[in-house]
Design a protein around this motif. Sequence first.
Motif, PDB file in Angstrom:
ATOM      1  N   PHE A  27      39.253  31.999  46.798  1.00 54.71           N
ATOM      2  CA  PHE A  27      39.486  33.228  46.558  1.00 54.71           C
ATOM      3  C   PHE A  27      39.606  33.961  47.882  1.00 54.71           C
ATOM      4  CE2 PHE A  27      37.310  32.505  42.521  1.00 54.71           C
ATOM      5  CZ  PHE A  27      37.826  33.420  41.721  1.00 54.71           C
ATOM      6  N   PHE A  28      39.429  33.368  49.154  1.00 58.45           N
ATOM      7  CA  PHE A  28      39.617  33.745  50.356  1.00 58.45           C
ATOM      8  C   PHE A  28      41.065  33.618  50.624  1.00 58.45           C
ATOM      9  CE2 PHE A  28      40.882  33.296  54.709  1.00 58.45           C
ATOM     10  CZ  PHE A  28      40.256  34.287  55.386  1.00 58.45           C
ATOM     11  N   ALA A  29      41.926  32.507  49.976  1.00 56.52           N
ATOM     12  CA  ALA A  29      43.473  32.612  50.099  1.00 56.52           C
ATOM     13  C   ALA A  29      44.050  33.748  49.252  1.00 56.52           C
ATOM     14  CB  ALA A  29      43.923  31.112  49.529  1.00 56.52           C
ATOM     15  N   ALA A  30      43.362  33.768  47.979  1.00 60.90           N
ATOM     16  CA  ALA A  30      43.862  35.059  47.160  1.00 60.90           C
ATOM     17  C   ALA A  30      43.562  36.488  47.870  1.00 60.90           C
ATOM     18  CB  ALA A  30      43.161  35.024  45.907  1.00 60.90           C
ATOM     19  N   GLY A  31      42.697  36.590  48.285  1.00 59.84           N
ATOM     20  CA  GLY A  31      42.386  37.923  49.024  1.00 59.84           C
ATOM     21  C   GLY A  31      43.079  38.285  50.324  1.00 59.84           C
ATOM     22  N   LEU A  32      43.404  37.224  51.131  1.00 55.83           N
ATOM     23  CA  LEU A  32      44.492  37.110  52.127  1.00 55.83           C
ATOM     24  C   LEU A  32      45.871  37.325  51.662  1.00 55.83           C
ATOM     25  CD1 LEU A  32      44.177  36.979  55.248  1.00 55.83           C
ATOM     26  CD2 LEU A  32      44.738  34.630  55.149  1.00 55.83           C
TER      27      LEU A  32
ATOM     28  N   VAL B 192      46.194  41.574  44.318  1.00 58.44           N
ATOM     29  CA  VAL B 192      45.483  40.311  44.463  1.00 58.44           C
ATOM     30  C   VAL B 192      45.481  39.490  43.378  1.00 58.44           C
ATOM     31  CG1 VAL B 192      43.523  38.935  44.954  1.00 58.44           C
ATOM     32  CG2 VAL B 192      44.026  40.848  46.206  1.00 58.44           C
ATOM     33  N   LEU B 193      45.716  40.235  41.950  1.00 61.30           N
ATOM     34  CA  LEU B 193      45.691  39.540  40.875  1.00 61.30           C
ATOM     35  C   LEU B 193      46.861  38.444  40.754  1.00 61.30           C
ATOM     36  CD1 LEU B 193      44.178  39.277  37.957  1.00 61.30           C
ATOM     37  CD2 LEU B 193      46.080  40.978  37.342  1.00 61.30           C
ATOM     38  N   PRO B 194      47.818  38.655  40.920  1.00 60.46           N
ATOM     39  CA  PRO B 194      49.125  37.570  40.919  1.00 60.46           C
ATOM     40  C   PRO B 194      48.803  36.247  41.896  1.00 60.46           C
ATOM     41  CG  PRO B 194      50.036  39.689  41.101  1.00 60.46           C
ATOM     42  CD  PRO B 194      48.567  39.793  41.186  1.00 60.46           C
ATOM     43  N   PHE B 195      48.002  36.440  42.891  1.00 65.99           N
ATOM     44  CA  PHE B 195      47.769  35.316  43.766  1.00 65.99           C
ATOM     45  C   PHE B 195      46.428  34.591  43.160  1.00 65.99           C
ATOM     46  CE2 PHE B 195      50.369  38.360  46.258  1.00 65.99           C
ATOM     47  CZ  PHE B 195      51.237  37.692  46.886  1.00 65.99           C
ATOM     48  N   ALA B 196      45.582  35.482  42.684  1.00 64.49           N
ATOM     49  CA  ALA B 196      44.657  34.927  42.113  1.00 64.49           C
ATOM     50  C   ALA B 196      44.831  34.031  40.953  1.00 64.49           C
ATOM     51  CB  ALA B 196      43.535  35.861  41.639  1.00 64.49           C
ATOM     52  N   ARG B 197      45.804  34.376  40.177  1.00 64.17           N
ATOM     53  CA  ARG B 197      46.094  33.650  39.012  1.00 64.17           C
ATOM     54  C   ARG B 197      46.767  32.309  39.383  1.00 64.17           C
ATOM     55  NH1 ARG B 197      49.864  31.616  36.076  1.00 64.17           N
ATOM     56  NH2 ARG B 197      49.586  31.665  33.653  1.00 64.17           N
ATOM     57  N   ARG B 198      47.719  32.494  40.317  1.00 63.90           N
ATOM     58  CA  ARG B 198      48.489  31.342  40.850  1.00 63.90           C
ATOM     59  C   ARG B 198      47.400  30.172  41.456  1.00 63.90           C
ATOM     60  NH1 ARG B 198      52.198  33.203  44.785  1.00 63.90           N
ATOM     61  NH2 ARG B 198      53.419  33.964  43.136  1.00 63.90           N
ATOM     62  N   ILE B 199      46.583  30.870  42.008  1.00 65.78           N
ATOM     63  CA  ILE B 199      45.779  29.819  42.739  1.00 65.78           C
ATOM     64  C   ILE B 199      44.618  29.368  41.542  1.00 65.78           C
ATOM     65  CG2 ILE B 199      43.368  29.763  44.122  1.00 65.78           C
ATOM     66  CD1 ILE B 199      44.967  31.768  46.137  1.00 65.78           C
ATOM     67  N   MET B 200      44.275  30.076  40.741  1.00 64.88           N
ATOM     68  CA  MET B 200      43.220  29.675  39.970  1.00 64.88           C
ATOM     69  C   MET B 200      44.004  28.598  38.663  1.00 64.88           C
ATOM     70  SD  MET B 200      40.905  33.014  39.399  1.00 64.88           S
ATOM     71  CE  MET B 200      39.680  32.144  38.434  1.00 64.88           C
TER      72      MET B 200
END
Length: 181
Positions: A17-22, A28-36
Amino acid sequence: MDPESPRPGLAELFAGFFAAGLSGFGGVLPFARRIMVERRGWLTGAEFADLFSLCQFLPGPNVVNLAAAFGARQRGPKGAVVAIAGLLAAPVVIVIALGAVYERIGGIPLVHHALLGLAAGAAGLFAAAALRIAWPVLHRPARAAIVGLAFVLFGVLHLALPVVIGIATPISVLLAWRFRA
């Protein structure tokens, strides 16, 4: 989530979640999805969509709700706190640092004009996103009427969001039933 894949630990939750927030300047949503989903495999695409759909109905920012719900599901209350902390840590530090810089140089006319330009650009991006969201709905008159009603109630009359929802929802249901919108 694949039952055979291990649940992420607290450190993994924070790091993901740190990576998504950064990464998520402006959203942040597209990055959170990509990471998760894609990078860590914590959820399938369908599971992510289901969890995010639930989080949209909760008060507060959707992606913070997503972090809390996923963290809690994986590691209980500690997981929720750690996921939220990871998501918000970098943006909070960046905003505080930028606030300190602005306090020192915000009065310089060049900086002030640059920020006015940035605000105009941000408003344009927001308007474009709003139109993209509304565009599919605007092709049907009944749906367009609800968009217009919500805009007038919230944007012009400044009614509270729960009041707007309380007014618009029954009208929307009635119009959908009447016109099969």
